[in-house]
Design a protein around this motif. Structure first.
Motif, PDB file in Angstrom:
ATOM      1  N   CYS A   1      -8.401   5.225  -1.877  1.00 35.13           N
ATOM      2  CA  CYS A   1      -7.733   4.329  -0.889  1.00 35.13           C
ATOM      3  C   CYS A   1      -8.596   3.143  -0.673  1.00 35.13           C
ATOM      4  O   CYS A   1     -10.004   3.059  -0.931  1.00 35.13           O
ATOM      5  CB  CYS A   1      -7.318   4.899   0.481  1.00 35.13           C
ATOM      6  SG  CYS A   1      -6.454   6.296   0.510  1.00 35.13           S
ATOM      7  N   ILE A   2      -7.942   1.854  -0.158  1.00 33.45           N
ATOM      8  CA  ILE A   2      -8.655   0.631   0.015  1.00 33.45           C
ATOM      9  C   ILE A   2      -9.174   1.233   1.492  1.00 33.45           C
ATOM     10  O   ILE A   2      -8.395   1.501   2.451  1.00 33.45           O
ATOM     11  CB  ILE A   2      -7.642  -0.544   0.286  1.00 33.45           C
ATOM     12  CG1 ILE A   2      -7.263  -0.633  -1.079  1.00 33.45           C
ATOM     13  CG2 ILE A   2      -8.448  -1.828   0.795  1.00 33.45           C
ATOM     14  CD1 ILE A   2      -6.037  -1.628  -1.403  1.00 33.45           C
ATOM     15  N   PRO A   3     -10.587   0.590   2.031  1.00 28.23           N
ATOM     16  CA  PRO A   3     -11.068   1.344   3.058  1.00 28.23           C
ATOM     17  C   PRO A   3     -10.365   0.690   4.473  1.00 28.23           C
ATOM     18  O   PRO A   3     -10.064   1.291   5.067  1.00 28.23           O
ATOM     19  CB  PRO A   3     -12.429   0.934   2.933  1.00 28.23           C
ATOM     20  CG  PRO A   3     -12.608   0.877   1.542  1.00 28.23           C
ATOM     21  CD  PRO A   3     -11.387   0.398   0.945  1.00 28.23           C
ATOM     22  N   GLY A   4      -9.962  -0.556   4.443  1.00 26.37           N
ATOM     23  CA  GLY A   4      -9.263  -1.334   5.395  1.00 26.37           C
ATOM     24  C   GLY A   4      -7.805  -0.820   5.856  1.00 26.37           C
ATOM     25  O   GLY A   4      -7.509  -0.862   6.966  1.00 26.37           O
ATOM     26  N   THR A   5      -7.027  -0.758   4.897  1.00 27.96           N
ATOM     27  CA  THR A   5      -5.719  -0.266   5.010  1.00 27.96           C
ATOM     28  C   THR A   5      -5.366   1.216   4.588  1.00 27.96           C
ATOM     29  O   THR A   5      -4.152   1.666   5.052  1.00 27.96           O
ATOM     30  CB  THR A   5      -4.919  -1.346   3.960  1.00 27.96           C
ATOM     31  OG1 THR A   5      -5.183  -0.802   2.749  1.00 27.96           O
ATOM     32  CG2 THR A   5      -5.231  -2.748   4.445  1.00 27.96           C
ATOM     33  N   ALA A   6      -6.169   1.978   3.873  1.00 24.08           N
ATOM     34  CA  ALA A   6      -6.106   3.290   3.747  1.00 24.08           C
ATOM     35  C   ALA A   6      -4.899   3.262   2.620  1.00 24.08           C
ATOM     36  O   ALA A   6      -3.926   4.222   2.924  1.00 24.08           O
ATOM     37  CB  ALA A   6      -5.932   4.302   4.734  1.00 24.08           C
ATOM     38  N   SER A   7      -4.459   2.292   2.055  1.00 22.55           N
ATOM     39  CA  SER A   7      -3.368   2.438   0.910  1.00 22.55           C
ATOM     40  C   SER A   7      -4.039   2.967  -0.174  1.00 22.55           C
ATOM     41  O   SER A   7      -4.794   2.412  -0.725  1.00 22.55           O
ATOM     42  CB  SER A   7      -2.757   1.186   0.841  1.00 22.55           C
ATOM     43  OG  SER A   7      -3.539   0.097   0.330  1.00 22.55           O
ATOM     44  N   PRO A   8      -3.174   3.760  -1.039  1.00 22.56           N
ATOM     45  CA  PRO A   8      -3.463   4.315  -2.455  1.00 22.56           C
ATOM     46  C   PRO A   8      -2.987   3.520  -3.377  1.00 22.56           C
ATOM     47  O   PRO A   8      -2.187   3.245  -3.986  1.00 22.56           O
ATOM     48  CB  PRO A   8      -2.682   5.735  -2.488  1.00 22.56           C
ATOM     49  CG  PRO A   8      -1.536   5.277  -1.785  1.00 22.56           C
ATOM     50  CD  PRO A   8      -1.976   4.533  -0.397  1.00 22.56           C
ATOM     51  N   TYR A   9      -4.104   2.490  -3.682  1.00 23.42           N
ATOM     52  CA  TYR A   9      -3.913   1.538  -4.659  1.00 23.42           C
ATOM     53  C   TYR A   9      -3.626   1.969  -5.995  1.00 23.42           C
ATOM     54  O   TYR A   9      -3.200   1.332  -6.930  1.00 23.42           O
ATOM     55  CB  TYR A   9      -4.913   0.319  -4.566  1.00 23.42           C
ATOM     56  CG  TYR A   9      -6.454   0.889  -5.096  1.00 23.42           C
ATOM     57  CD1 TYR A   9      -6.936   0.362  -6.333  1.00 23.42           C
ATOM     58  CD2 TYR A   9      -7.171   1.495  -4.468  1.00 23.42           C
ATOM     59  CE1 TYR A   9      -8.170   0.942  -6.623  1.00 23.42           C
ATOM     60  CE2 TYR A   9      -8.538   2.031  -4.644  1.00 23.42           C
ATOM     61  CZ  TYR A   9      -9.150   1.734  -5.873  1.00 23.42           C
ATOM     62  OH  TYR A   9     -10.102   1.981  -6.633  1.00 23.42           O
ATOM     63  N   ARG A  10      -4.417   3.121  -6.338  1.00 22.35           N
ATOM     64  CA  ARG A  10      -4.345   3.556  -7.961  1.00 22.35           C
ATOM     65  C   ARG A  10      -2.934   4.075  -7.819  1.00 22.35           C
ATOM     66  O   ARG A  10      -2.277   3.599  -9.235  1.00 22.35           O
ATOM     67  CB  ARG A  10      -5.212   4.681  -8.080  1.00 22.35           C
ATOM     68  CG  ARG A  10      -6.532   4.090  -8.161  1.00 22.35           C
ATOM     69  CD  ARG A  10      -7.693   5.180  -8.819  1.00 22.35           C
ATOM     70  NE  ARG A  10      -8.991   4.580  -9.090  1.00 22.35           N
ATOM     71  CZ  ARG A  10      -9.905   5.467  -9.333  1.00 22.35           C
ATOM     72  NH1 ARG A  10      -9.681   6.728  -9.208  1.00 22.35           N
ATOM     73  NH2 ARG A  10     -11.182   4.901  -9.560  1.00 22.35           N
ATOM     74  N   ALA A  11      -2.299   4.695  -6.949  1.00 24.01           N
ATOM     75  CA  ALA A  11      -1.031   5.189  -7.096  1.00 24.01           C
ATOM     76  C   ALA A  11      -0.040   4.011  -7.261  1.00 24.01           C
ATOM     77  O   ALA A  11       1.167   4.123  -8.054  1.00 24.01           O
ATOM     78  CB  ALA A  11      -0.595   6.036  -5.694  1.00 24.01           C
ATOM     79  N   GLY A  12      -0.182   3.036  -6.576  1.00 22.82           N
ATOM     80  CA  GLY A  12       0.560   1.562  -6.682  1.00 22.82           C
ATOM     81  C   GLY A  12       0.603   1.098  -7.999  1.00 22.82           C
ATOM     82  O   GLY A  12       1.599   0.644  -8.431  1.00 22.82           O
ATOM     83  N   LEU A  13      -0.702   1.098  -8.516  1.00 19.52           N
ATOM     84  CA  LEU A  13      -0.635   0.503  -9.894  1.00 19.52           C
ATOM     85  C   LEU A  13      -0.092   1.284 -11.014  1.00 19.52           C
ATOM     86  O   LEU A  13       0.604   0.946 -11.982  1.00 19.52           O
ATOM     87  CB  LEU A  13      -2.186   0.429 -10.197  1.00 19.52           C
ATOM     88  CG  LEU A  13      -3.201  -0.646  -9.533  1.00 19.52           C
ATOM     89  CD1 LEU A  13      -4.697  -0.501  -9.958  1.00 19.52           C
ATOM     90  CD2 LEU A  13      -2.626  -2.026  -9.883  1.00 19.52           C
ATOM     91  N   ALA A  14      -0.099   3.002 -10.883  1.00 21.18           N
ATOM     92  CA  ALA A  14       0.629   3.587 -11.801  1.00 21.18           C
ATOM     93  C   ALA A  14       2.063   3.411 -11.506  1.00 21.18           C
ATOM     94  O   ALA A  14       2.641   3.374 -12.591  1.00 21.18           O
ATOM     95  CB  ALA A  14       0.257   5.116 -11.510  1.00 21.18           C
ATOM     96  N   GLN A  15       2.459   3.291 -10.411  1.00 17.86           N
ATOM     97  CA  GLN A  15       3.821   2.987 -10.363  1.00 17.86           C
ATOM     98  C   GLN A  15       4.398   1.630 -10.821  1.00 17.86           C
ATOM     99  O   GLN A  15       5.466   1.747 -11.526  1.00 17.86           O
ATOM    100  CB  GLN A  15       4.302   2.921  -8.771  1.00 17.86           C
ATOM    101  CG  GLN A  15       5.786   2.903  -8.609  1.00 17.86           C
ATOM    102  CD  GLN A  15       6.192   3.236  -7.072  1.00 17.86           C
ATOM    103  OE1 GLN A  15       5.352   2.982  -6.257  1.00 17.86           O
ATOM    104  NE2 GLN A  15       7.556   3.133  -6.652  1.00 17.86           N
TER     105      GLN A  15
END
Length: 97
Positions: A14-28
């Motif tokens: 996750c991105i530390p500031g937002t806790a969003s799973p950026y790798r999952a977003g890139l895969a999608q």
């Protein structure tokens, strides 16, 4: 979702500031690009050819989720100690929607 373990291990970062799973977003995003490219290579318009397919699959997905939610509400109502769902109309109606 990543802290709960719903993502696969490589995509939990996750991105530390937002806790969003950026790798999952890139895969999608990559998967969507591959799907659009496949329709384009087949000579079909991605907008018109994909929209009917995706809308149909999306509708089936929503119906399946609603069925699972209804079955889980019935499962909760049948728990020991919860009582008969027919004797507790307020809770039963809240669970069943």
């Amino acid at each position: 979702m990543p802290p709960t373990g719903y993502c696969l291990p490589p995509w939990r970062r996750c991105i530390p500031g937002t806790a969003s799973p950026y790798r999952a977003g890139l895969a999608q995003t990559a998967l969507s690009a591959v799907a659009v490219a496949g329709f384009a290579l087949a000579g079909r318009d991605p907008c018109t050819g994909m929209s009917t397919t995706i809308l149909g699959l999306g509708t089936l997905g929503i119906v399946a989720l609603q069925a699972v939610a209804a079955l889980s509400a019935l499962g909760i109502a049948r728990r020991p100690g919860w009582g008969s769902p027919w004797r507790r109309p307020r809770e039963s109606s809240a669970l069943l929607g």
